[in-house]
Design a protein around this motif. Structure first.
Motif, PDB file in Angstrom:
ATOM      1  N   THR A 264     -14.234 -11.558   0.060  1.00  0.00           N
ATOM      2  CA  THR A 264     -15.332 -11.139  -0.800  1.00  0.00           C
ATOM      3  C   THR A 264     -15.033 -11.729  -1.748  1.00  0.00           C
ATOM      4  O   THR A 264     -16.470 -11.867  -2.502  1.00  0.00           O
TER       5      THR A 264
ATOM      6  N   GLU B 194      -5.834  -5.894 -10.227  1.00  0.00           N
ATOM      7  CA  GLU B 194      -6.745  -5.714  -9.072  1.00  0.00           C
ATOM      8  C   GLU B 194      -6.711  -3.794  -8.803  1.00  0.00           C
ATOM      9  O   GLU B 194      -5.848  -3.195  -9.853  1.00  0.00           O
TER      10      GLU B 194
ATOM     11  N   TYR C  33       0.685  -1.540   0.303  1.00  0.00           N
ATOM     12  CA  TYR C  33      -0.232   0.008  -0.297  1.00  0.00           C
ATOM     13  C   TYR C  33       0.844   1.301   0.313  1.00  0.00           C
ATOM     14  O   TYR C  33       0.479   2.423  -0.182  1.00  0.00           O
TER      15      TYR C  33
HETATM   16  N1  PLP Z   1      -7.333  -6.161  -2.446  1.00  0.00           N
HETATM   17  C1  PLP Z   1      -6.767  -5.583  -1.683  1.00  0.00           C
HETATM   18  C2  PLP Z   1      -5.157  -4.764  -2.458  1.00  0.00           C
HETATM   19  C3  PLP Z   1      -6.988  -4.931  -1.270  1.00  0.00           C
HETATM   20  O1  PLP Z   1      -6.753  -4.173   0.021  1.00  0.00           O
HETATM   21  C4  PLP Z   1      -8.644  -5.935  -0.405  1.00  0.00           C
HETATM   22  C5  PLP Z   1      -8.820  -5.573   0.611  1.00  0.00           C
HETATM   23  O2  PLP Z   1      -8.915  -6.101   1.832  1.00  0.00           O
HETATM   24  C6  PLP Z   1      -9.549  -6.364  -1.295  1.00  0.00           C
HETATM   25  C7  PLP Z   1      -8.537  -6.935  -2.180  1.00  0.00           C
HETATM   26  C8  PLP Z   1     -10.382  -7.241  -0.417  1.00  0.00           C
HETATM   27  O3  PLP Z   1      -9.643  -8.546  -0.102  1.00  0.00           O
HETATM   28  P1  PLP Z   1     -11.323  -8.654   1.277  1.00  0.00           P
HETATM   29  O4  PLP Z   1     -12.637  -9.158  -0.291  1.00  0.00           O
HETATM   30  O5  PLP Z   1     -10.514  -9.737   1.966  1.00  0.00           O
HETATM   31  O6  PLP Z   1     -11.370  -7.698   1.894  1.00  0.00           O
END
Ligand code: PLP
Ligand code: COI
Length: 346
Positions: A251, A221, A190
């Motif tokens: 999710t 993503e 991040y």
């Molecule tokens: N991708 C990134 C880079 C994220 O920071 C997140 C957040 O957690 C997700 C995807 C989604 O993941 P989750 O559904 O486990 O929160």
């Protein structure tokens, strides 16, 4: 128990101190018992590993109030497992997965007054994290760590608000190296996204879409969520990385199951060329994650090219809407989901 007197409906996605956090320290090869604390600060040696070599990972999940007034959370066992995978990759000690789930329950229960009421549109965000507290000066893993969980009530992640399609742009920077750390939830992923994030915001976009950094051909993503598409036949198309650099969103994995097994949809998890997006192959797009839930994307801009998702640019498209209603219904207890997905806290 009386809820805090907050304007739940107007909460954004920001930090607010609550009554308790959870803390547990690791030293001399073992975890302490751990427990609740009212101290929301951390005091560190100037030589702590986190400050130099960035040994840190974290998780994100939410607690919800159901219509009957129970407080529940969603699949915390998967967060425990993903955190263990992150720890392993960063040479950090494993926080036992059952202890993780118990700690989540303990800290949420202690902060029950901060869990937003049913139907308020807000939730309690739970942020487990672990970092190196031990001193290191040469490059090596530290020998002491702290695991914490903070909780904070939150509203929608995107300022545009839940349900209103956002516009995102294709980043000129990369998020994750092939076979690097993109598939774990490490703070370092991040840190490097902040510059492109600021740039995107300055240019009026809500988020960055990252392409694979090896060929800049495939969709990976965004900075904080996985991507979903719906094609012209109504199939849910889920981008897959061939270099293992997409975070395995809980999710997304849940939505794939919901789509296939509860909604009878076709799901195609495969590498998705950005050219397919440019060619108008998809009619809906959404970002999914704990914070994002499902946030509809109306447009994607790549330099002077712009893609509009025909069925989801004015408002959330019908497929994303169905997925979101089902998922949030499961999370708040209104819809019966697969066994073990909803974890009752109190
Ligand atoms: N991708 C990134 C880079 C994220 O920071 C997140 C957040 O957690 C997700 C995807 C989604 O993941 P989750 O559904 O486990 O929160
Ligand atoms: C989450 O969805 O829990 C995340 O960690 C994403 C972050 C960008 C807030």
């Amino acid at each position: 128990m009386e809820k805090k007197d907050l304007d739940w409906g107007s909460l954004g996605f920001s930090y607010m101190k609550t009554d308790y956090s959870y803390v547990c320290n690791y030293h001399d090869g073992a975890w302490e018992e751990g427990g609740l604390t009212t101290d929301h600060t951390v005091v560190l040696s100037e030589c702590a590993g986190i400050l130099h070599y960035c040994q840190e990972c974290f998780e994100g999940l939410k607690a919800y109030t159901t219509e009957s007034g129970d407080i529940v959370c969603f699949r915390p066992d998967l967060n425990a497992k993903r955190m263990a995978d992150s720890e392993k990759r960063l040479v950090m000690p494993q926080f036992p997965e059952d202890k993780f789930v118990e700690a989540v329950k303990q800290v949420v229960k202690a902060n029950a007054a901060w869990v937003p009421p049913f139907g308020s549109g807000a939730t309690l965000y739970i942020r487990p994290l672990m970092f190196a507290t031990g001193e290191v000066i040469g490059v090596k893993p530290a020998d002491a760590y702290q695991f914490r969980i903070l909780v904070t009530p939150v509203g929608p992640y995107f300022k545009a608000g839940a349900g209103k399609p956002i516009t995102i742009c294709v980043a000129k920077y990369d998020r994750a190296a092939p076979h690097g750390t993109g598939n774990i939830k490490a703070g370092l992923n991040y840190a490097m996204s902040l510059y492109p994030y600021e740039l995107a915001h300055k240019n009026g976009f809500s988020e960055n879409l990252y392409l694979d950094s090896e060929t800049r051909t495939y969709v990976e993503e965004t900075g904080g969520a996985n991507v979903l598409f719906v094609d012209k036949d109504g199939t849910l198309v889920v981008p897959k990385s061939f270099t293992d650099s997409i975070l395995p969103s809980i999710t997304r994995r849940s939505l794939v199951h919901v789509a296939e097994h509860m909604l009878g949809m076709r799901v195609d998890e495969r590498p998705v060329k950005f050219q397919e997006v440019l060619d108008g192959e998809f009619v809906e797009c959404g970002l999914c994650g704990t914070a994002a839930v499902i946030s509809p994307v109306g447009h994607i801009v790549d330099g002077d090219k712009e893609v509009t998702f025909e069925k989801g640019c004015e408002k959330m498209g019908p497929v994303m809407e169905k997925l979101r209603t089902t998922l949030t219904g499961i999370q708040s207890g209104a819809v019966e989901g697969p066994e073990g997905w909803v974890c009752k806290i109190c």
